[in-house]
Design an enzyme around this catalytic site. Sequence first.
Site, PDB file in Angstrom:
ATOM      1  N   ASP A  85       0.864  -1.184   0.000  1.00  0.00           N
ATOM      2  CA  ASP A  85       0.000   0.000   0.000  1.00  0.00           C
ATOM      3  C   ASP A  85       0.898   1.231   0.000  1.00  0.00           C
ATOM      4  OD1 ASP A  85      -1.756  -2.122   0.550  1.00  0.00           O
ATOM      5  OD2 ASP A  85      -3.080  -0.851   1.740  1.00  0.00           O
TER       6      ASP A  85
ATOM      7  N   LYS B 101     -10.481   0.390  -2.623  1.00  0.00           N
ATOM      8  CA  LYS B 101     -10.369   0.135  -1.182  1.00  0.00           C
ATOM      9  C   LYS B 101     -10.663   1.409  -0.392  1.00  0.00           C
ATOM     10  CE  LYS B 101      -7.096  -1.250   2.456  1.00  0.00           C
ATOM     11  NZ  LYS B 101      -5.737  -1.759   2.766  1.00  0.00           N
TER      12      LYS B 101
ATOM     13  N   LYS C 161      -6.938   3.454  -3.345  1.00  0.00           N
ATOM     14  CA  LYS C 161      -7.398   3.433  -1.950  1.00  0.00           C
ATOM     15  C   LYS C 161      -7.636   4.861  -1.482  1.00  0.00           C
ATOM     16  CE  LYS C 161      -5.461   2.034   2.576  1.00  0.00           C
ATOM     17  NZ  LYS C 161      -4.308   1.344   3.211  1.00  0.00           N
TER      18      LYS C 161
END
Length: 308
Positions: free
Chosen positions: A145, A244, A208
């Site tokens: 991430d 996400k 995300k």
Amino acid sequence: ELGWISKVYVNRPAVVRHAEQIKKWRTVKGNWQAAWLLKAVTCIDLTTLSGDDTPSNVHRLCFKAKHPIREDLLKALDMHDKGITVGAVCVYPARVTDAVNALKAAGCNIPVASVAAGFPSGQTPLEIKLAEIKLAVEYGAREIDIVISRSLVLTGQWEALYEEIRQCREACGEAHMKTILATGELGSLANVYKASMIAMMAGSDFIKTSTGKEVENATFPVGVVMMRAIKEFYWQTGNKVGFKPAGGIRTAKEAITWLMLVKEELGVEWLTPELFRLGASSLLGDIEKQIFYHVTGSYALQHDLAMA
């Protein structure tokens, strides 16, 4: 392809109005609710990102990742043999080895995700970001991430942003890359759309919303804009990019609403761990409480459920 983003306009009042309607959606009940909640469990990135993380609390988190819902509750729902686990375990790079070893000892194949690239601020030289990504992959992380440099968005340096994300994608190697936009710090919904597009063009497997450390994290207006960008990118290229939301998602009701929004905007095919994740640290506890109530008809006491 700067032409895709040069004339982007987001009708903010319409997006906000749509988001308010989303909040009023009726939630599902009974067995349908239990089914949606179990689906949400399989899409959770069970996360611990605290300065006081230790090998022992990471091991506990990994055990919970493999056994997210109490076995007797799953048996009552006839779901005990369906292999229900969370989508991934997310930790800092320094704790990746602990998580990998704990999951290996538990005999499960849940991927370990690591935040990297100057998380959470992104205020780190690119060379250091790339080195951190490579180390996390070397330690055994199968998902990375990364976090973007917000300044590149706020100053309109789209080619520089593309190049930064592209180099991060290269450093990830075979690991999946989720690009954190930190939407609460991008200034406008138009910037959220543009940053989403650039991140996908540069090879992101997921986009995300947040690090969870900003003042404003995952919100429905931002979710709508990012999903519309994913849909547009899919129409243009045929490539499916995952989504996400992360930060501030704490209740089972919120989780179901996010699932419903994904189904509404992107379709059922996105409702899999391969294309949808929920970033959360305390959400699983509330989901398990709701399933406990559905099965037993009573509310769980403090000692009835293991810590998530």
